[in-house]
Design an enzyme around this catalytic site. Structure first.
Site, PDB file in Angstrom:
ATOM      1  N   GLY A  79      -6.734   1.297  -3.212  1.00 32.91           N
ATOM      2  CA  GLY A  79      -6.997  -0.232  -3.760  1.00 32.91           C
ATOM      3  C   GLY A  79      -6.484  -1.135  -2.992  1.00 32.91           C
ATOM      4  O   GLY A  79      -6.496  -2.213  -3.192  1.00 32.91           O
ATOM      5  N   ASN A  97      -8.147   9.184   4.055  1.00 33.26           N
ATOM      6  CA  ASN A  97      -7.829   9.051   2.731  1.00 33.26           C
ATOM      7  C   ASN A  97      -8.811   8.590   1.930  1.00 33.26           C
ATOM      8  O   ASN A  97      -9.056   8.961   0.806  1.00 33.26           O
ATOM      9  CB  ASN A  97      -6.500   8.594   2.466  1.00 33.26           C
ATOM     10  CG  ASN A  97      -5.297   9.171   3.207  1.00 33.26           C
ATOM     11  OD1 ASN A  97      -5.429  10.235   3.530  1.00 33.26           O
ATOM     12  ND2 ASN A  97      -4.327   8.499   3.526  1.00 33.26           N
ATOM     13  N   GLU A 157      -0.127  -0.988  -7.273  1.00 27.09           N
ATOM     14  CA  GLU A 157      -0.526   0.114  -7.731  1.00 27.09           C
ATOM     15  C   GLU A 157       0.294   1.246  -7.666  1.00 27.09           C
ATOM     16  O   GLU A 157       0.605   1.851  -8.508  1.00 27.09           O
ATOM     17  CB  GLU A 157      -1.984   0.451  -7.146  1.00 27.09           C
ATOM     18  CG  GLU A 157      -1.945   0.299  -5.525  1.00 27.09           C
ATOM     19  CD  GLU A 157      -3.158   0.926  -5.003  1.00 27.09           C
ATOM     20  OE1 GLU A 157      -4.332   0.816  -5.627  1.00 27.09           O
ATOM     21  OE2 GLU A 157      -3.357   1.241  -3.773  1.00 27.09           O
ATOM     22  N   LYS A 177      -0.911   8.115  18.106  1.00 28.58           N
ATOM     23  CA  LYS A 177      -1.025   9.451  19.215  1.00 28.58           C
ATOM     24  C   LYS A 177      -0.625   9.270  20.568  1.00 28.58           C
ATOM     25  O   LYS A 177      -1.364   9.327  21.577  1.00 28.58           O
ATOM     26  CB  LYS A 177      -2.456   9.900  19.319  1.00 28.58           C
ATOM     27  CG  LYS A 177      -3.165  10.235  17.896  1.00 28.58           C
ATOM     28  CD  LYS A 177      -2.489  11.481  17.259  1.00 28.58           C
ATOM     29  CE  LYS A 177      -3.013  11.437  15.693  1.00 28.58           C
ATOM     30  NZ  LYS A 177      -2.242  12.166  14.721  1.00 28.58           N
ATOM     31  N   GLY A 230       0.797  -1.283  -0.106  1.00 33.86           N
ATOM     32  CA  GLY A 230      -0.045   0.084   0.007  1.00 33.86           C
ATOM     33  C   GLY A 230       0.776   1.319  -0.101  1.00 33.86           C
ATOM     34  O   GLY A 230       1.929   1.260  -0.251  1.00 33.86           O
ATOM     35  N   VAL A 231       0.140   2.343   0.433  1.00 31.40           N
ATOM     36  CA  VAL A 231       0.834   3.768   0.216  1.00 31.40           C
ATOM     37  C   VAL A 231       1.399   4.004   1.375  1.00 31.40           C
ATOM     38  O   VAL A 231       0.561   3.518   2.737  1.00 31.40           O
ATOM     39  CB  VAL A 231      -0.066   4.617  -0.530  1.00 31.40           C
ATOM     40  CG1 VAL A 231      -1.267   5.082   0.262  1.00 31.40           C
ATOM     41  CG2 VAL A 231       0.468   5.775  -1.156  1.00 31.40           C
ATOM     42  N   GLY A 232       2.105   4.915   1.671  1.00 32.26           N
ATOM     43  CA  GLY A 232       2.315   5.598   3.051  1.00 32.26           C
ATOM     44  C   GLY A 232       3.946   5.150   3.627  1.00 32.26           C
ATOM     45  O   GLY A 232       4.509   4.382   2.881  1.00 32.26           O
ATOM     46  N   ASN A 233       3.884   5.720   4.659  1.00 35.09           N
ATOM     47  CA  ASN A 233       5.305   5.338   5.351  1.00 35.09           C
ATOM     48  C   ASN A 233       5.506   3.856   5.810  1.00 35.09           C
ATOM     49  O   ASN A 233       6.637   3.487   5.709  1.00 35.09           O
ATOM     50  CB  ASN A 233       5.386   6.110   6.779  1.00 35.09           C
ATOM     51  CG  ASN A 233       5.415   7.661   6.470  1.00 35.09           C
ATOM     52  OD1 ASN A 233       5.910   8.259   5.443  1.00 35.09           O
ATOM     53  ND2 ASN A 233       4.761   8.580   6.982  1.00 35.09           N
ATOM     54  N   ILE A 234       4.401   3.330   6.462  1.00 41.22           N
ATOM     55  CA  ILE A 234       4.680   2.008   6.853  1.00 41.22           C
ATOM     56  C   ILE A 234       4.565   1.003   5.687  1.00 41.22           C
ATOM     57  O   ILE A 234       5.723   0.306   5.717  1.00 41.22           O
ATOM     58  CB  ILE A 234       3.445   1.687   7.457  1.00 41.22           C
ATOM     59  CG1 ILE A 234       3.331   2.635   8.751  1.00 41.22           C
ATOM     60  CG2 ILE A 234       3.586   0.231   8.229  1.00 41.22           C
ATOM     61  CD1 ILE A 234       1.960   2.468   9.267  1.00 41.22           C
TER      62      ILE A 234
HETATM   63  O1  0RQ Z   1      -1.368  10.924  11.846  1.00 37.91           O
HETATM   64  O2  0RQ Z   1      -0.277  12.279  10.427  1.00 37.91           O
HETATM   65  O3  0RQ Z   1      -1.194  13.394  12.188  1.00 37.91           O
HETATM   66  O4  0RQ Z   1       0.689  11.865  12.499  1.00 37.91           O
HETATM   67  O5  0RQ Z   1      -2.696   8.633  10.863  1.00 37.91           O
HETATM   68  O6  0RQ Z   1      -0.326   7.286   9.982  1.00 37.91           O
HETATM   69  O7  0RQ Z   1       1.077   5.665  11.142  1.00 37.91           O
HETATM   70  O8  0RQ Z   1       1.983   7.600   9.442  1.00 37.91           O
HETATM   71  O9  0RQ Z   1       0.782   5.475   8.463  1.00 37.91           O
HETATM   72  O10 0RQ Z   1       1.287   6.985   6.427  1.00 37.91           O
HETATM   73  O11 0RQ Z   1       1.207   4.334   6.405  1.00 37.91           O
HETATM   74  O12 0RQ Z   1      -0.883   5.909   6.395  1.00 37.91           O
HETATM   75  C1  0RQ Z   1      -3.913   4.090   6.745  1.00 37.91           C
HETATM   76  C2  0RQ Z   1      -3.808   6.491   6.596  1.00 37.91           C
HETATM   77  C3  0RQ Z   1      -1.806   4.864   7.073  1.00 37.91           C
HETATM   78  C4  0RQ Z   1      -2.979   4.804   4.753  1.00 37.91           C
HETATM   79  C5  0RQ Z   1      -3.140   5.075   6.315  1.00 37.91           C
HETATM   80  C6  0RQ Z   1      -3.035   8.615  12.269  1.00 37.91           C
HETATM   81  C7  0RQ Z   1      -1.372   8.564  12.715  1.00 37.91           C
HETATM   82  C8  0RQ Z   1      -0.903   9.584  11.840  1.00 37.91           C
HETATM   83  C9  0RQ Z   1      -1.018   8.235   9.221  1.00 37.91           C
HETATM   84  P1  0RQ Z   1      -0.388  12.145  11.746  1.00 37.91           P
HETATM   85  P2  0RQ Z   1       1.073   6.891   9.843  1.00 37.91           P
HETATM   86  P3  0RQ Z   1       0.792   5.690   6.962  1.00 37.91           P
HETATM   87  C10 0RQ Z   1      -3.174   1.728  -1.923  1.00 37.91           C
HETATM   88  C11 0RQ Z   1      -3.429   1.068  -0.582  1.00 37.91           C
HETATM   89  C12 0RQ Z   1      -6.215   3.202   3.129  1.00 37.91           C
HETATM   90  C13 0RQ Z   1      -5.892   3.027   1.642  1.00 37.91           C
HETATM   91  C14 0RQ Z   1      -4.760   1.886   1.214  1.00 37.91           C
HETATM   92  C15 0RQ Z   1      -4.118   4.562   4.030  1.00 37.91           C
HETATM   93  C16 0RQ Z   1      -1.766   9.128  10.395  1.00 37.91           C
HETATM   94  O13 0RQ Z   1      -2.056   3.564   4.635  1.00 37.91           O
HETATM   95  O14 0RQ Z   1      -4.685   5.673   3.639  1.00 37.91           O
HETATM   96  O15 0RQ Z   1      -4.525   1.229   1.890  1.00 37.91           O
HETATM   97  N1  0RQ Z   1      -4.628   3.384   3.657  1.00 37.91           N
HETATM   98  N2  0RQ Z   1      -4.377   2.149  -0.007  1.00 37.91           N
HETATM   99  O16 0RQ Z   1      -0.924   9.194  14.008  1.00 37.91           O
HETATM  100  C17 0RQ Z   1      -6.482   7.976  14.640  1.00 37.91           C
HETATM  101  C18 0RQ Z   1      -6.239   5.757  14.434  1.00 37.91           C
HETATM  102  C19 0RQ Z   1      -4.883   6.046  13.835  1.00 37.91           C
HETATM  103  C20 0RQ Z   1      -4.774   7.507  13.416  1.00 37.91           C
HETATM  104  C21 0RQ Z   1      -3.188   6.228  12.659  1.00 37.91           C
HETATM  105  N3  0RQ Z   1      -6.566   4.467  14.962  1.00 37.91           N
HETATM  106  N4  0RQ Z   1      -6.950   6.904  14.761  1.00 37.91           N
HETATM  107  N5  0RQ Z   1      -5.472   8.601  14.006  1.00 37.91           N
HETATM  108  N6  0RQ Z   1      -3.662   7.305  12.712  1.00 37.91           N
HETATM  109  N7  0RQ Z   1      -4.211   5.092  13.323  1.00 37.91           N
HETATM  110  C22 0RQ Z   1      -2.782   3.187  -2.068  1.00 37.91           C
HETATM  111  C23 0RQ Z   1      -3.854   3.793  -3.053  1.00 37.91           C
HETATM  112  O17 0RQ Z   1      -4.757   3.585  -3.261  1.00 37.91           O
HETATM  113  C24 0RQ Z   1      -3.538   4.824  -4.000  1.00 37.91           C
END
Ligand code: 0RQ
Length: 490
Positions: A372, A368, A278, A392, A252-256
Site C-alpha cells: 500500500g 515483497n 493498512e 548487508k 508501513g509494514v516490517g521491523n523498521i
Molecule cells: O534482509 O531479511 O536477509 O536480513 O531486506 O529489511 O531492514 O529488516 O526492513 O523488515 O522493515 O522491510 C522495504 C522490504 C523493508 C518492506 C521492506 C534487506 C535487508 C533484510 C528486510 P534479511 P529490514 P523491513 C504497507 C507498506 C514495500 C511495501 C510497503 C517492504 C531485508 O518495508 O516490503 O512499503 N516495503 N508496504 O538486509 C538488498 C538493499 C536492501 C536489502 C534492505 N538495498 N538491497 N537487500 N535489504 N535493503 C504494507 C502492506 O502493503 C501490507
C-alpha cells in the site's frame, strides 16, 4: 463440509479470491487441503494450478503451502512468503505487483479475469448469508460477491464477538461513484458484515491459531531512525507546517515501521494521535493501551499471536478504538488526501534524487511488492521514506546514483530519513536534493563516492551519467561490496 471436500470444489485453472490481509484473516485449513489436492493431482499426472487474488501477503498455510505444491498459475498483489518469493524469482509463478487499493475495483472491472471461488475466514456466519471476517478484511467483500462459490472457513479461534469491529462497504463503480463519506479516522460508512446470497456459501469449521510472528527487537539503527522521524515532526509542528493537533499516521509494514511508531509514541512532544493505515502492528496496540494512540483505522490487525490474544481478551476496549475496513477504503487516495495522512514507508533503496525502490533487490529479484506504500505516498500530506543507510554489513548502500527499479518517483517523495539524518526534498531541484540526501542520509563510507558521481555527471536539470549510474550495483555483483565501485571513463 470438511476442508478436503471443500477444496475439491476448486478446479484446475480456477481463479480463487482469498480473505485476509498479511497473515491476518487468511483462511488456513482449506488452502492446506487445496495444496494436498493439487499434489495428488500432480502425482496422477494431471495439471492443477489456480490463479490467486489476495488482500496482501498471506500466511504460510496459504501462500507457502500452494507455492510448495506448485499449484499457483498466477498471483497478485503483495507477498512475503519465502517459498512463494523463490517461485516468483525463478520464474515459475507469474506475479503481478499492484497497488493494494486498486485490486477490488479491477476485479469488478473484469481487468484480471473472473473470480470462481472465494475462501473467506470468518468468526461468524449466519443462515441469511452474513459473514463476519476475522482480523483482516482485504478484498473479501468483493471476492465474496463476485465468486460463484464462497467457502467460509469458520475459525472458532477468533471470537464471534469481533462483530462490530469491521466497517464493510464496496465502492460503486464509475460512472456512478460518489464521494467516500469518511471525514475523520473514526467514521463508519458500512455494515458490520459481508452479505452474500446464502445459497452459494459452504461452511468449513476450524479452530486454528493465527500465524503471527514477532518483530525483530529494536536495535541502535532502527531506534535512531525512529528518533529522527519523531524529531522531524516535532520541528514541523514548531515551525507551523504541521497542525498542533497532529495528523493521522500511516506506517508501513516490517521491523523498521514498527520501531518508528514506537519512537513516535515515546516522544513527549508529539501529541496523542490517530492512525489511518493498512496494517495495524504491535506497536499501535501497545500505544493504544498506554493512551498515546486514540484510534486506529486499518485493514488488518497484523500483530504477533500474544498481541492478538491480548486483543481478544479485551475486545470491548479495542472495539471502541479500532475499525477494520476493506483495502479499497483503508488505502483509498481520496480519503488519504482528505484526512491529510502522514505516510511513513520503508525503502529498500533510494537514489540521490529521491526516487524510491521498495520492491526489487538489485533491480531483479522481487522482495515483497509495493503493497500500500504507493496508495498512501502519492496523496499524503507529507510522505516520508525511511531506510537504514546500508544493508548487508555495509556492503550495500541504500543510497545509490539511480534506483535499479522505481516504485515511487521523485515527485511523490518529500522526506527521506536514515539513521544519520533527515533529507528534506521539498521545493528542491534534483541537484539540491542530491546534496541533501548525500550529506544528511548516506553512510559516511559512501558519501565521497556519491559526490564523485555527481561531480563527473553531465550537467543539466538532473545530473545523470548513463555510463556510471549503476556502477554501485555492478561493483556489488562483481565483488560483493558496493564500496569497490570503479567509474567507467567515456
Ligand atoms: O534482509 O531479511 O536477509 O536480513 O531486506 O529489511 O531492514 O529488516 O526492513 O523488515 O522493515 O522491510 C522495504 C522490504 C523493508 C518492506 C521492506 C534487506 C535487508 C533484510 C528486510 P534479511 P529490514 P523491513 C504497507 C507498506 C514495500 C511495501 C510497503 C517492504 C531485508 O518495508 O516490503 O512499503 N516495503 N508496504 O538486509 C538488498 C538493499 C536492501 C536489502 C534492505 N538495498 N538491497 N537487500 N535489504 N535493503 C504494507 C502492506 O502493503 C501490507
Amino acid at each position: 463440509m470438511n476442508a478436503d471436500e471443500a477444496a475439491r470444489l476448486i478446479k484446475n485453472e480456477d481463479n480463487v479470491g482469498f480473505s485476509g490481509f498479511t497473515h491476518a484473516g487468511c483462511p488456513k485449513i482449506v488452502p492446506t487441503a487445496l495444496a494436498k489436492y493439487a499434489e495428488e493431482e500432480h502425482e496422477k499426472g494431471n495439471p492443477f494450478k489456480v490463479g490467486m487474488f489476495t488482500g496482501a501477503s498471506t500466511g504460510d498455510m496459504l501462500d507457502g503451502a500452494l507455492a510448495r505444491a506448485h499449484a499457483i498459475k498466477f498471483r497478485t498483489p503483495y507477498q512475503t512468503n519465502t517459498d512463494l518469493r523463490k517461485s516468483i524469482n525463478t520464474g515459475e509463478v507469474p506475479y503481478f505487483d499492484m497497488h493494494l487499493s486498486s485490486l477490488a475495483q479491477e476485479l469488478r472491472y473484469g481487468f484480471l479475469g473472473g473470480v470462481d471461488v472465494a475462501v473467506i475466514e470468518a468468526c461468524d456466519v449466519t443462515e441469511n448469508g452474513e459473514i463476519v471476517p476475522t482480523c483482516g478484511v482485504g478484498i473479501s467483500p468483493t471476492v465474496a460477491n463476485l465468486a460463484k462459490i464462497v467457502i467460509v472457513e469458520l475459525n472458532k479461534w477468533n471470537p464471534k464477538e469481533m462483530r462490530g469491529m469491521h466497517d464493510i462497504v464496496e465502492l460503486q463503480d464509475p460512472p456512478l461513484r460518489r464521494e467516500i463519506p469518511i471525514y475523520s479516522v473514526r467514521d463508519r460508512i458500512g455494515k458490520d458484515h459481508i452479505k452474500v446470497d446464502p445459497s452459494k456459501i459452504i461452511v468449513v469449521e476450524s479452530n486454528t491459531p493465527n500465524e503471527g510472528g514477532g518483530f525483530a527487537p529494536v536495535d541502535e539503527v532502527t531506534t535512531q531512525i525512529g528518533n529522527n522521524v519523531a524529531n522531524f515532526f516535532i520541528k514541523e509542528m514548531a515551525e507551523g507546517r504541521m497542525p498542533k493537533s497532529f495528523l493521522p499516521i500511516q506506517s508501513g509494514v516490517g521491523n523498521i515501521a514498527n520501531a518508528v511508531l514506537s519512537a513516535m509514541g515515546e516522544s513527549k512532544e508529539i501529541p496523542d494521535f490517530e492512525v489511518y493505515t493498512e496494517v495495524i502492528q504491535d506497536a499501535v496496540i501497545d500505544l493504544m493501551e498506554s493512551g498515546r494512540i486514540k484510534f486506529a483505522s486499518g485493514c488488518s490487525l497484523t500483530v504477533s499471536n500474544p498481541c492478538i490474544e491480548k486483543i481478544y481478551k479485551n475486545l470491548d476496549f479495542f472495539k471502541e478504538r479500532t475499525v477494520l475496513r476493506p483495502s479499497e477504503i483503508s488505502n483509498n487516495q481520496e480519503v488519504v488526501r482528505r484526512l491529510g495522512i502522514i505516510a511513513i514507508n520503508t525503502a529498500l533503496e533510494a537514489d540521490i534524487f529521491g526516487n524510491i525502490n521498495s520492491t526489487h533487490v538489485l533491480g531483479t529479484k522481487m522482495m515483497n511488492g509495493i503493497g500500500g506504500s504507493g496508495d498512501f505516498t502519492r496523496g499524503a500530506y507529507v510522505s516520508v521514506f525511511v531506510t537504514p543507510s546500508t544493508a548487508k554489513d555495509g556492503k550495500i548502500s541504500a543510497f545509490v546514483p539511480l534506483v535499479s527499479h522505481e516504485d515511487h518517483s521523485e515527485h511523490s517523495v518529500k522526506i527521506v530519513i536514515s539513521e544519520y539524518g533527515v533529507a528534506d526534498l521539498r521545493g528542491k531541484s534534483p541537484l539540491e536534493r542530491a546534496h541533501e540526501i548525500i550529506e544528511k542520509c548516506a553512510h559516511p563510507d559512501y558519501r565521497p563516492l556519491l559526490r564523485e558521481y555527481i561531480a563527473n555527471a553531465p550537467k543539466g536539470q538532473t545530473p545523470f551519467d548513463m555510463y556510471n549510474c549503476f556502477a554501485f550495483h555492478k561493483a556489488f555483483t562483481e565483488t560483493g561490496d558496493m564500496r569497490n565501485v570503479k567509474w567507467e571513463k567515456k
